[in-house]
Design a protein around this motif. Structure first.
Motif, PDB file in Angstrom:
ATOM      1  N   ASP A  27      43.317  29.179 -52.532  1.00  0.00           N
ATOM      2  CA  ASP A  27      42.225  28.333 -52.087  1.00  0.00           C
ATOM      3  C   ASP A  27      41.415  27.902 -53.320  1.00  0.00           C
ATOM      4  O   ASP A  27      41.646  28.411 -54.430  1.00  0.00           O
ATOM      5  CB  ASP A  27      41.381  29.182 -51.109  1.00  0.00           C
ATOM      6  CG  ASP A  27      40.078  28.518 -50.729  1.00  0.00           C
ATOM      7  OD1 ASP A  27      40.100  27.335 -50.356  1.00  0.00           O
ATOM      8  OD2 ASP A  27      39.026  29.195 -50.794  1.00  0.00           O
ATOM      9  N   ASP A  29      37.435  26.439 -53.280  1.00  0.00           N
ATOM     10  CA  ASP A  29      35.998  26.768 -53.206  1.00  0.00           C
ATOM     11  C   ASP A  29      35.786  28.211 -52.771  1.00  0.00           C
ATOM     12  O   ASP A  29      36.327  28.653 -51.752  1.00  0.00           O
ATOM     13  CB  ASP A  29      35.288  25.838 -52.217  1.00  0.00           C
ATOM     14  CG  ASP A  29      35.287  24.395 -52.678  1.00  0.00           C
ATOM     15  OD1 ASP A  29      34.353  24.007 -53.386  1.00  0.00           O
ATOM     16  OD2 ASP A  29      36.250  23.667 -52.353  1.00  0.00           O
ATOM     17  N   GLY A  30      34.986  28.946 -53.535  1.00  0.00           N
ATOM     18  CA  GLY A  30      34.726  30.342 -53.195  1.00  0.00           C
ATOM     19  C   GLY A  30      35.819  31.275 -53.691  1.00  0.00           C
ATOM     20  O   GLY A  30      35.689  32.492 -53.597  1.00  0.00           O
ATOM     21  N   THR A  31      36.906  30.702 -54.221  1.00  0.00           N
ATOM     22  CA  THR A  31      38.041  31.504 -54.691  1.00  0.00           C
ATOM     23  C   THR A  31      38.278  31.262 -56.187  1.00  0.00           C
ATOM     24  O   THR A  31      38.216  32.185 -56.985  1.00  0.00           O
ATOM     25  CB  THR A  31      39.307  31.162 -53.876  1.00  0.00           C
ATOM     26  OG1 THR A  31      39.042  31.476 -52.502  1.00  0.00           O
ATOM     27  CG2 THR A  31      40.508  31.951 -54.338  1.00  0.00           C
ATOM     28  N   HIS A  35      31.002  28.968 -54.541  1.00  0.00           N
ATOM     29  CA  HIS A  35      30.517  27.932 -53.632  1.00  0.00           C
ATOM     30  C   HIS A  35      29.286  27.243 -54.218  1.00  0.00           C
ATOM     31  O   HIS A  35      28.453  27.886 -54.843  1.00  0.00           O
ATOM     32  CB  HIS A  35      30.117  28.554 -52.289  1.00  0.00           C
ATOM     33  CG  HIS A  35      31.291  28.787 -51.404  1.00  0.00           C
ATOM     34  ND1 HIS A  35      31.953  27.762 -50.766  1.00  0.00           N
ATOM     35  CD2 HIS A  35      31.930  29.927 -51.062  1.00  0.00           C
ATOM     36  CE1 HIS A  35      32.957  28.276 -50.062  1.00  0.00           C
ATOM     37  NE2 HIS A  35      32.966  29.579 -50.228  1.00  0.00           N
ATOM     38  N   ASP A 209      38.970  32.845 -49.392  1.00  0.00           N
ATOM     39  CA  ASP A 209      37.704  33.507 -49.031  1.00  0.00           C
ATOM     40  C   ASP A 209      37.208  33.187 -47.625  1.00  0.00           C
ATOM     41  O   ASP A 209      36.263  33.810 -47.160  1.00  0.00           O
ATOM     42  CB  ASP A 209      36.603  33.145 -50.033  1.00  0.00           C
ATOM     43  CG  ASP A 209      36.114  31.715 -49.863  1.00  0.00           C
ATOM     44  OD1 ASP A 209      36.956  30.802 -49.845  1.00  0.00           O
ATOM     45  OD2 ASP A 209      34.888  31.517 -49.718  1.00  0.00           O
ATOM     46  N   GLU A 210      37.796  32.184 -46.939  1.00  0.00           N
ATOM     47  CA  GLU A 210      37.180  31.753 -45.683  1.00  0.00           C
ATOM     48  C   GLU A 210      38.058  32.050 -44.470  1.00  0.00           C
ATOM     49  O   GLU A 210      39.196  32.463 -44.605  1.00  0.00           O
ATOM     50  CB  GLU A 210      36.871  30.263 -45.755  1.00  0.00           C
ATOM     51  CG  GLU A 210      35.534  29.992 -46.412  1.00  0.00           C
ATOM     52  CD  GLU A 210      35.539  28.647 -47.101  1.00  0.00           C
ATOM     53  OE1 GLU A 210      34.679  27.842 -46.770  1.00  0.00           O
ATOM     54  OE2 GLU A 210      36.398  28.400 -47.939  1.00  0.00           O
ATOM     55  N   ASP A 213      41.497  30.674 -44.413  1.00  0.00           N
ATOM     56  CA  ASP A 213      42.506  31.361 -45.232  1.00  0.00           C
ATOM     57  C   ASP A 213      43.196  32.480 -44.467  1.00  0.00           C
ATOM     58  O   ASP A 213      44.292  32.904 -44.846  1.00  0.00           O
ATOM     59  CB  ASP A 213      41.854  31.908 -46.503  1.00  0.00           C
ATOM     60  CG  ASP A 213      41.296  30.798 -47.365  1.00  0.00           C
ATOM     61  OD1 ASP A 213      42.075  29.903 -47.727  1.00  0.00           O
ATOM     62  OD2 ASP A 213      40.087  30.805 -47.652  1.00  0.00           O
TER      63      ASP A 213
END
Ligand code: MG
Length: 259
Positions: A27, A29-31, A35, A209-210, A213
């Protein structure tokens, strides 16, 4: 049970060293990057960019970035030619010799566009809200909005798709997604890309992260699946704290495959 990746790193790297081939899906964003309140305000660390490029050119390894962003957006942000990309949570995929558009998503393009225009009309201008037509899905971000505005946004989205059977909404912590009914997701994209880029025997690694995922973690039950961020129930086998730890793992991964 989910284990801390760095507690089990030796055995994970041993599996990677002994695998005939490795497929890495990640992923964005956030990974790979933290963010940001505004999705336009992110930049990939050049060192991580170099690592992805190196990994993507090692003979035993193939790499794909699988994201909720549009394909055009993610190609611009990562800017590495040696890897594959899946945008819109896998509804559009581009790899060497593969150019895939999800059929259900193509059919839903017109109602999606109408919904995007309606929501832009109703929501844009309210504090912290962005409405993004990503062609095959639609994102309403309210990460930086007060709770009252978030409630208004969720209600507006539900009202806008109430009479549109081809679309459904998923409301998350950072924002909502409107997506085509019956279309693929990150799990179907991960399987398709692993098969196409590396073949069915490759050891899959997936980082994310979400909630979206989790579809990929579930699709790869024998893989090295890694959830990024604060502890939360997950189908992933391992967890790490932050994109910084992801970069640390990518270094070790590169060394293990190159050795
Ligand atoms: Mg993410």
């Amino acid at each position: 049970m989910t284990a801390d990746l760095f507690d089990e790193l030796d055995s994970v790297l041993e599996r990677i060293r002994s695998a005939p081939a490795v497929w890495l899906g990640t992923d964005f964003d956030g990974t790979l990057v933290p963010h940001a309140a505004n999705p336009g305000d992110v930049a990939l660390d050049p060192q991580v960019m170099d690592l992805l490029r190196e990994l993507g050119t090692l003979p035993r390894c193939r790499v794909a970035v699988v994201t909720g962003r549009s394909l055009a957006d993610i190609r611009r942000l990562v800017a590495v030619h040696e890897i594959a990309y899946a945008g819109n949570h896998g509804l559009e995929i581009q790899a060497l010799g593969l150019d895939h558009r999800d059929a259900a998503a193509v059919l839903a393009r017109e109602p999606l566009e109408r919904t995007a225009l309606r929501l832009a009309d109703e929501l844009v201008g309210r504090p912290g809200i962005t409405v993004q037509d990503k062609r095959f899905s639609l994102a309403v971000d309210y990460y930086a909005s007060p709770m009252e505005i978030r409630r208004i946004a969720v209600a507006a989205i539900d009202a806008a798709i109430a009479g549109v059977p081809m679309l459904f909404a998923r409301h998350g912590v950072h924002g909502s997604e409107v997506r085509p009914v019956g279309a693929g997701h990150k799990g179907t994209a991960a399987l398709r890309l692993r098969e196409h880029q590396s073949g069915p025997d490759a050891l899959p690694i997936f980082l994310g992260d979400e909630l979206t995922d989790e579809d990929a973690f579930e699709a790869l039950p024998d893989g090295i699946t890694i959830r990024v961020g604060d502890p939360r129930p997950t189908a992933a086998r391992y967890c790490v704290d932050s994109p910084r730890e992801v970069a640390r793992f990518l270094h070790r991964l590169r060394d293990a495959i190159a050795s």
